[in-house]
Scaffold this motif. Structure first.
Motif, short mmCIF file in Angstrom:
data_model
loop_
_atom_site.label_atom_id
_atom_site.label_comp_id
_atom_site.label_asym_id
_atom_site.label_seq_id
_atom_site.Cartn_x
_atom_site.Cartn_y
_atom_site.Cartn_z
N ILE A 242 0.84 -1.20 0.00
CA ILE A 242 0.00 0.00 0.00
C ILE A 242 0.87 1.25 0.00
O ILE A 242 0.61 2.21 -0.73
N ALA A 243 1.93 1.25 0.81
CA ALA A 243 2.82 2.41 0.89
C ALA A 243 3.55 2.64 -0.44
O ALA A 243 3.77 3.79 -0.84
N TRP A 244 3.92 1.56 -1.11
CA TRP A 244 4.56 1.71 -2.42
C TRP A 244 3.61 2.33 -3.44
O TRP A 244 4.04 3.03 -4.36
N ASN A 245 2.33 2.03 -3.31
CA ASN A 245 1.29 2.59 -4.17
C ASN A 245 1.64 2.49 -5.66
O ASN A 245 1.74 3.49 -6.37
N PRO A 246 1.82 1.28 -6.17
CA PRO A 246 2.25 1.12 -7.57
C PRO A 246 1.20 1.60 -8.56
O PRO A 246 -0.01 1.54 -8.31
N ASP A 247 1.69 2.08 -9.71
CA ASP A 247 0.79 2.47 -10.80
C ASP A 247 0.15 1.24 -11.44
O ASP A 247 -0.98 1.32 -11.95
N VAL A 248 0.88 0.13 -11.43
CA VAL A 248 0.43 -1.10 -12.09
C VAL A 248 0.78 -2.28 -11.19
O VAL A 248 1.81 -2.27 -10.51
N ILE A 249 -0.09 -3.28 -11.18
CA ILE A 249 0.20 -4.55 -10.50
C ILE A 249 0.18 -5.65 -11.55
O ILE A 249 -0.76 -5.73 -12.35
N MET A 250 1.21 -6.48 -11.55
CA MET A 250 1.28 -7.61 -12.48
C MET A 250 1.31 -8.90 -11.68
O MET A 250 2.08 -9.04 -10.73
N VAL A 251 0.46 -9.85 -12.09
CA VAL A 251 0.26 -11.08 -11.34
C VAL A 251 0.52 -12.27 -12.26
O VAL A 251 -0.12 -12.42 -13.30
N ALA A 252 1.47 -13.12 -11.87
CA ALA A 252 1.78 -14.30 -12.68
C ALA A 252 0.60 -15.25 -12.71
O ALA A 252 -0.12 -15.41 -11.72
N CYS A 253 0.42 -15.90 -13.86
CA CYS A 253 -0.78 -16.72 -14.08
C CYS A 253 -0.44 -17.92 -14.95
O CYS A 253 0.37 -17.82 -15.87
N THR A 254 -1.06 -19.06 -14.66
CA THR A 254 -0.83 -20.28 -15.45
C THR A 254 -2.12 -20.89 -15.99
O THR A 254 -2.08 -21.97 -16.59
N SER A 255 -3.25 -20.24 -15.77
CA SER A 255 -4.52 -20.85 -16.13
C SER A 255 -5.53 -19.78 -16.52
O SER A 255 -5.56 -18.69 -15.93
N PRO A 256 -6.40 -20.07 -17.49
CA PRO A 256 -7.46 -19.10 -17.84
C PRO A 256 -8.46 -18.93 -16.70
O PRO A 256 -9.19 -17.93 -16.67
N ASP A 257 -8.50 -19.87 -15.76
CA ASP A 257 -9.44 -19.77 -14.64
C ASP A 257 -8.82 -19.12 -13.41
O ASP A 257 -9.45 -19.06 -12.35
#
Length: 351
Positions: A242-257
């Motif tokens: 929260i303190a970093w307050n990023p402009d963008v968050i990227m989340v690794a993913c391995t599945s369409p679900d």
């Protein structure tokens, strides 16, 4: 006629001296990163055994989350034997020494996390062991290629592969290198995803697990908000994110679900973060697979650049670029397109 080039001595990536007594005809690898470079350097026909993640978890050729094969051409053509039919020589933690010895290898590649097992395996299998593996950096990828090329006597092919990596990086950095630092977007990267919420007690990771250095993100023009964290791979508190307050968050993913992005967008604790308020929370390719897959991390560089600066990368088609990268490493056409069609988000995700 005697071959006076043998024996020859090389050094592996952890500084061990390895003596090669004769031409290398039979190779075992214990993880996909080394198998991938053996194949990329034209020696896939010599691969005679490997681990369950190379052959059954999609770490080399694409696979669904429930272990269904994607891209039959890859599984059936990346080496002369269908990949899944190779003898199984180890699981995540334990080598099958009897199986290894029975295959009569001339060389056994081990990932760096098995450094402490290398001498014992060498003695008990009766073949030299060579420890090697990449990291998240482009230099680490190229160093890995060089070391594998040196032990296989494929230095020219290794130089060609490294040149390809440099050319791919340049396609991105020629653009992102011109973006002023104060105009670059800040990013929080969750390389282990967020499917299990903020913290998964079993594996010690998920959304609050991050890395202070991920080259594909930096090359794509993102400023990693965790860049000053002392440890390379670390869990951080929600309050810190929260303190970093990023402009963008990227989340690794391995599945369409995968519901990690939905979890983040809906979490009451995160609603003050700019990325959440502006719905700039995106799925990206999973950067790990019992190692650090060179091809998918290079593709991530392009994909992250398109997510961060879509107007600057309209000329890049992620499937075209992904197919070219995977073909260079695996020799198979269309492998990334099939994986992308399964994942859905590489083409469908809105920015």
């Amino acid at each position: 006629m005697a071959d006076d080039t043998y024996p020859r001595t090389v050094t592996d990536m952890v500084g061990r001296t390895v003596t090669i007594e004769k031409p290398i005809e039979r190779i075992i690898t214990n993880n996909a990163d080394n198998a991938r470079i053996v194949i990329a350097l034209g020696e896939g026909a010599r691969l005679k055994g490997s681990d369950e993640c190379t052959m059954g978890s999609g770490c080399l050729c694409p696979m669904t989350e429930d272990n269904q094969i994607l891209c039959d051409a890859c599984w059936n053509g990346v080496i002369p034997t269908p990949l899944q039919d190779l003898p199984l020589t180890n699981d995540r933690y334990t080598p099958n020494l009897e199986m290894m010895a029975s295959l009569k290898p001339d060389l056994v590649f081990l990932w760096t996390s098995w450094e402490d097992k290398a001498d014992d395996i060498q003695e008990r299998v009766g073949a030299p062991t060579f420890v090697a593996g990449p990291d998240y950096t482009i230099e680490g990828i190229k160093e890995h290629i060089s070391y594998v090329g040196s032990v296989l006597g494929k230095e020219k092919e290794a130089e060609d592969l490294k040149s390809f990596v440099d050319q791919e990086v340049k396609k991105v950095t020629d653009i992102t290198g011109k973006i002023p630092e104060d105009e670059k977007l800040t990013v929080y990267f969750a390389p282990r995803g967020a499917m299990k919420g903020f913290f998964d007690a079993k594996e010690g990771r998920d959304f609050t697990r991050t890395d202070n250095s991920y080259d594909p993100l930096t090359l794509a023009g993102g400023i990693n908000v965790a860049k000053d964290v002392a440890d390379g791979n670390v869990n951080v508190g929600i309050e810190q994110i929260i303190a970093w307050n990023p402009d963008v968050i990227m989340v690794a993913c391995t599945s369409p679900d995968d519901t990690g992005v939905d979890f983040i967008l809906a979490s009451p604790e995160l609603q003050s973060i700019t990325a959440v308020k502006e719905k700039k929370v995106y799925k990206v390719l999973y950067p790990n697979c019992r190692g650090v897959p060179h091809d998918r991390n290079l593709i991530n560089m392009f994909y992250m650049a398109k997510l961060l600066y879509p107007d600057k990368f309209t000329h890049i088609d992620i499937n075209t670029e992904g197919d070219a990268i995977m073909k260079k490493f695996l020799g198979i056409d269309g492998a990334f397109t099939e994986y992308s069609e399964y994942l859905q988000f590489p083409m469908a995700q809105k920015v």
